[in-house]
Design a protein around this motif. Structure first.
Motif, PDB file in Angstrom:
ATOM      1  N   GLY B  10      26.773  33.734  43.510  1.00 41.68           N
ATOM      2  CA  GLY B  10      26.961  33.176  42.168  1.00 41.68           C
ATOM      3  C   GLY B  10      27.519  31.776  42.222  1.00 41.68           C
ATOM      4  O   GLY B  10      27.055  30.876  41.512  1.00 41.68           O
ATOM      5  N   ALA B  11      28.505  31.558  43.101  1.00 40.56           N
ATOM      6  CA  ALA B  11      29.108  30.229  43.191  1.00 40.56           C
ATOM      7  C   ALA B  11      28.083  29.203  43.636  1.00 40.56           C
ATOM      8  O   ALA B  11      28.046  28.079  43.116  1.00 40.56           O
ATOM      9  CB  ALA B  11      30.276  30.266  44.161  1.00 40.56           C
ATOM     10  N   VAL B  57      27.434  34.967  35.652  1.00 46.63           N
ATOM     11  CA  VAL B  57      27.203  36.412  35.489  1.00 46.63           C
ATOM     12  C   VAL B  57      27.514  37.143  36.788  1.00 46.63           C
ATOM     13  O   VAL B  57      28.115  38.217  36.790  1.00 46.63           O
ATOM     14  CB  VAL B  57      25.753  36.696  35.039  1.00 46.63           C
ATOM     15  N   PHE B  58      27.165  36.543  37.956  1.00 46.22           N
ATOM     16  CA  PHE B  58      27.466  37.185  39.237  1.00 46.22           C
ATOM     17  C   PHE B  58      28.970  37.241  39.480  1.00 46.22           C
ATOM     18  O   PHE B  58      29.480  38.205  40.026  1.00 46.22           O
ATOM     19  CB  PHE B  58      26.812  36.408  40.387  1.00 46.22           C
ATOM     20  N   ILE B  59      29.671  36.150  39.105  1.00 49.99           N
ATOM     21  CA  ILE B  59      31.103  36.091  39.425  1.00 49.99           C
ATOM     22  C   ILE B  59      31.906  36.961  38.467  1.00 49.99           C
ATOM     23  O   ILE B  59      32.849  37.648  38.859  1.00 49.99           O
ATOM     24  CB  ILE B  59      31.580  34.627  39.359  1.00 49.99           C
ATOM     25  N   MET B  60      31.555  36.924  37.169  1.00 53.67           N
ATOM     26  CA  MET B  60      32.295  37.676  36.150  1.00 53.67           C
ATOM     27  C   MET B  60      31.357  38.682  35.499  1.00 53.67           C
ATOM     28  O   MET B  60      30.837  38.435  34.415  1.00 53.67           O
ATOM     29  CB  MET B  60      32.812  36.711  35.069  1.00 53.67           C
TER      30      MET B  60
ATOM     31  N   MET C   1      37.463  30.567  48.480  1.00 57.66           N
ATOM     32  CA  MET C   1      36.098  30.141  48.774  1.00 57.66           C
ATOM     33  C   MET C   1      35.314  29.890  47.487  1.00 57.66           C
ATOM     34  O   MET C   1      34.845  28.780  47.232  1.00 57.66           O
ATOM     35  CB  MET C   1      35.430  31.240  49.619  1.00 57.66           C
ATOM     36  N   VAL C   2      35.243  30.940  46.659  1.00 60.51           N
ATOM     37  CA  VAL C   2      34.498  30.802  45.398  1.00 60.51           C
ATOM     38  C   VAL C   2      35.112  29.727  44.531  1.00 60.51           C
ATOM     39  O   VAL C   2      34.421  28.862  43.976  1.00 60.51           O
ATOM     40  CB  VAL C   2      34.470  32.158  44.662  1.00 60.51           C
ATOM     41  N   ASN C   3      36.463  29.730  44.459  1.00 63.25           N
ATOM     42  CA  ASN C   3      37.113  28.744  43.602  1.00 63.25           C
ATOM     43  C   ASN C   3      36.876  27.335  44.088  1.00 63.25           C
ATOM     44  O   ASN C   3      36.699  26.421  43.296  1.00 63.25           O
ATOM     45  CB  ASN C   3      38.607  29.038  43.517  1.00 63.25           C
ATOM     46  N   LYS C   4      36.840  27.160  45.430  1.00 62.67           N
ATOM     47  CA  LYS C   4      36.609  25.810  45.963  1.00 62.67           C
ATOM     48  C   LYS C   4      35.219  25.317  45.575  1.00 62.67           C
ATOM     49  O   LYS C   4      35.042  24.179  45.123  1.00 62.67           O
ATOM     50  CB  LYS C   4      36.771  25.813  47.485  1.00 62.67           C
ATOM     51  N   ILE C   5      34.198  26.189  45.743  1.00 59.51           N
ATOM     52  CA  ILE C   5      32.827  25.772  45.393  1.00 59.51           C
ATOM     53  C   ILE C   5      32.732  25.436  43.914  1.00 59.51           C
ATOM     54  O   ILE C   5      32.148  24.416  43.521  1.00 59.51           O
ATOM     55  CB  ILE C   5      31.816  26.891  45.756  1.00 59.51           C
ATOM     56  N   LEU C   6      33.376  26.259  43.077  1.00 60.05           N
ATOM     57  CA  LEU C   6      33.305  25.994  41.636  1.00 60.05           C
ATOM     58  C   LEU C   6      34.009  24.693  41.295  1.00 60.05           C
ATOM     59  O   LEU C   6      33.579  23.958  40.405  1.00 60.05           O
ATOM     60  CB  LEU C   6      33.934  27.149  40.860  1.00 60.05           C
TER      61      LEU C   6
END
Lengths: 232, 120, 86, 164
Positions: B10-11, B57-60, C1-6
């Protein structure tokens, strides 16, 4: 050349504002005395998840009534002066709209009105409320005026909705005097379970009236402007 | 900290969406006239926003309702507004790019813009 | 990881908004400015979505919805004004 | 006919209400039911585009195919735009051409023009009866039939099956 330099200066300014906002935004966290009182006692007394709504509708409900009245006065004045201006009964011929916009507006207008109602029914749970929902409803109807110039809405229907909701607002306030602590007290019908749709006593009912009233007033202004504009 | 593979997918979708938004903005700066700018701007911003919300949608996963509604809304309104914009730009005679090959709209447009809706 | 990409994605979106702002101020015709406004609001819509994720509040998506509706309506109204159709 | 209109609006509004609220509690369903009912009655005779969809299994099947084709074209068009923008020489060759369509239903015409706007290098400028005016970023042909074959046909063939 000078103009380009000026544009770049503006862009750098905007970029710095954005970076500041993103880097570390800490709002004014200390509350004053009155604010502390509302935050501490609001949920128990009013039962609304949104403190702003509790203040606007219950603690300062009388002011809201005044604001709605001022809006009504301005709508009435706009209608009055535009009537005087346009005495020769010439009908305006509006320009042809593209068919695509017409079709899209037919689908979008009911959805926008549903969304406006959603905003003011959920006023005690989420940001939003009567004024915002009313403005969304009015903008949906403005989209209809622009995209489908042939369709007519009567002034009479708008006036009826507006008067009924105004009277309903005042009656809810008087019911507060009779059955509970004072004008616009929301303990009339019990607080309900905190955080659900039917909670916070009379706040959803009052917000329905406020939303319908604001929506019909703004629509009335737009309708008067549409009907009475002379070609310059 | 551990993230599941679904969240990372998702990211990356969000990241691709933001790159498309950036390319659309770049096209807006580089293209020579209004119609070409509308073309790049609309396509890129539609796909960019679509990918961003689809990635969210994938993340949340519990937010899917509102995100899907936003996607439908964007897919419906964005092309309509660009069509109305292109028509208005033609109507006020914005100059076209000097290498424009052909313009078959010119003769008919004169007639179309004079047409009015009659009150029935 | 996810937060960094976002976070990187949010920075790229801000750059995109700055580029559209350049076109908005440069203009040359009113229609150009309107196109820039349209693309800018749609880009900030996805930025609002990311902010909703960062602060973990679903109600910000309502804000995005209203923002999108009003920007659509604004573009339509100004375009109709260009056509002298209001 | 009016009843069918109102029923179509009612169904669409109920679906949107559930998507916004994201919950199936009894009170939410009740409020949504009343609201959609009132709005459907008010807008029943103004909105006549939602019930043009043919409610048959074939139509649903082709809707799925249409979505797949549409998203493929959307991704293709974005890659094309990215390639044009990133080249220093800006290889464009724009112009406005005419094409034809055979669709009659209003909803189908709106979906067709929206899809054309979002597919590679084309933008619908205006529509009048059966003529579409299209701004093309790389004009390949001036002939009306060839242009129709290249731009319109791939969507029209599917939309005919959905909207008739």
């Amino acid at each position: 050349m000078v103009k380009n330099a000026f544009i770049f200066l503006i862009l750098i300014g905007v970029a710095m504002i954005l970076v500041n906002l993103f880097a570390g935004f800490t709002g004014n966290v200390d509350l004053g005395q009155i604010a502390n009182h509302y935050v501490a006692n609001g949920p128990a007394e009013v039962g609304s998840a949104n403190i702003v709504t509790a203040v606007v509708v219950t603690y300062r409900g009388f002011d809201t009534l005044g604001e709605v009245t001022i809006l009504f006065l301005s709508a009435a004045i706009v209608g009055f002066f535009l009537k005087i201006e346009n005495t020769d009964n010439t009908e305006r011929n509006l320009k042809y709209t593209s068919e695509i916009l017409n079709t899209a507006s037919q689908v979008l207008v009911p959805i926008m009105i549903l969304f406006g109602v959603y905003v003011f029914i959920n006023g005690h749970l989420s940001p939003g409320g009567g004024f915002q929902g009313g403005a969304i409803i009015a903008s949906g109807l403005v989209l209809m005026f622009i995209a489908q110039p042939k369709k007519e809405i009567g002034h009479k229907l708008i006036n009826i909705i507006e008067s009924i909701s105004g009277v309903g607002f005042v009656l809810m306030g008087l019911a507060g005097v009779l059955f509970a602590g004072g004008f616009l007290d929301n303990n009339v019908i019990g607080l309900g379970k905190f955080g659900t749709l039917f909670s916070a006593g009379a706040i959803p009912i009052i917000y329905i009236f406020v939303g319908l009233k604001v929506g019909s007033e703004l629509t009335g202004i737009a309708l008067s402007l549409k009907e009475n504009q002379n070609e310059a | 900290m551990e993230n599941s593979i679904v969240e990372i997918i998702g990211a990356f979708l969000v990241l691709i969406g933001s790159v498309f938004l950036f390319l659309g903005a770049l096209g807006l700066v580089r293209m020579p006239d209004v119609f070409n700018r509308i073309q790049t701007g609309t396509k890129a911003s539609t796909l960019g926003t679509f990918l961003t919300f689809f990635g969210l949608v994938f993340i949340m996963p519990e937010w899917w309702g509102k995100l899907i509604l936003l996607i439908i809304f964007i897919l419906m309104t964005n092309p309509v507004s660009s069509h109305v914009l292109a028509r208005a730009a033609y109507c006020i005679k914005v100059p076209m790019f000097k290498k424009t090959v052909i313009d078959l709209y010119g003769k008919d447009a004169e007639k179309l813009f004079k047409k009015e809706t009659k009150n029935e | 990881m996810v937060n960094k990409i976002l976070f990187i994605a949010a920075l790229i979106m801000m750059l995109a908004i700055l580029l559209t702002l350049y076109r908005f101020f440069k203009g040359t015709t009113a229609a150009d400015r309107l196109v820039a406004f349209d693309v800018m609001t749609v880009s900030s819509l996805s930025l609002i979505g990311l902010i909703a994720k960062f602060s973990d509040r679903i109600i910000y998506l309502d804000v995005a919805m209203v923002y999108g509706l009003l920007s659509f309506l604004g573009v339509i109204i100004v375009a109709r004004y260009f056509e002298k159709g209001l | 006919m009016k009843i069918k209109n109102q029923f179509a609006i009612f169904i669409v509004l109920m679906i949107i209400w559930f998507l916004i609220n994201n919950s199936f509690k009894l009170e939410v369903i009740a409020v949504g039911f009343v609201l959609s009912f009132v709005i459907a009655i008010i807008f029943g005779k103004r909105t006549d585009v939602l019930n043009e969809f043919k409610f048959t299994p074939t139509a649903f099947f082709y809707t799925l195919i249409y979505l797949l084709v549409f998203f493929w074209e959307l991704i293709k068009s974005n890659i094309q735009v990215a390639l044009i923008v990133l080249k220093p020489s800006l290889p464009i060759n724009p112009g406005i051409v005419k094409t034809r369509t055979i669709l009659k239903s209003k909803m189908a015409r709106m979906i067709l023009t929206n899809s054309i706007t979002l597919t590679p290098g084309t933008l619908t400028v205006d529509i009048e009866k059966d003529i579409l005016y299209i701004h093309w970023i790389n004009v390949e042909s001036l002939d009306i039939d060839v242009a129709t074959e290249k731009i319109v046909k791939k969507f029209e063939n599917i939309l005919v099956k959905i909207y008739g």
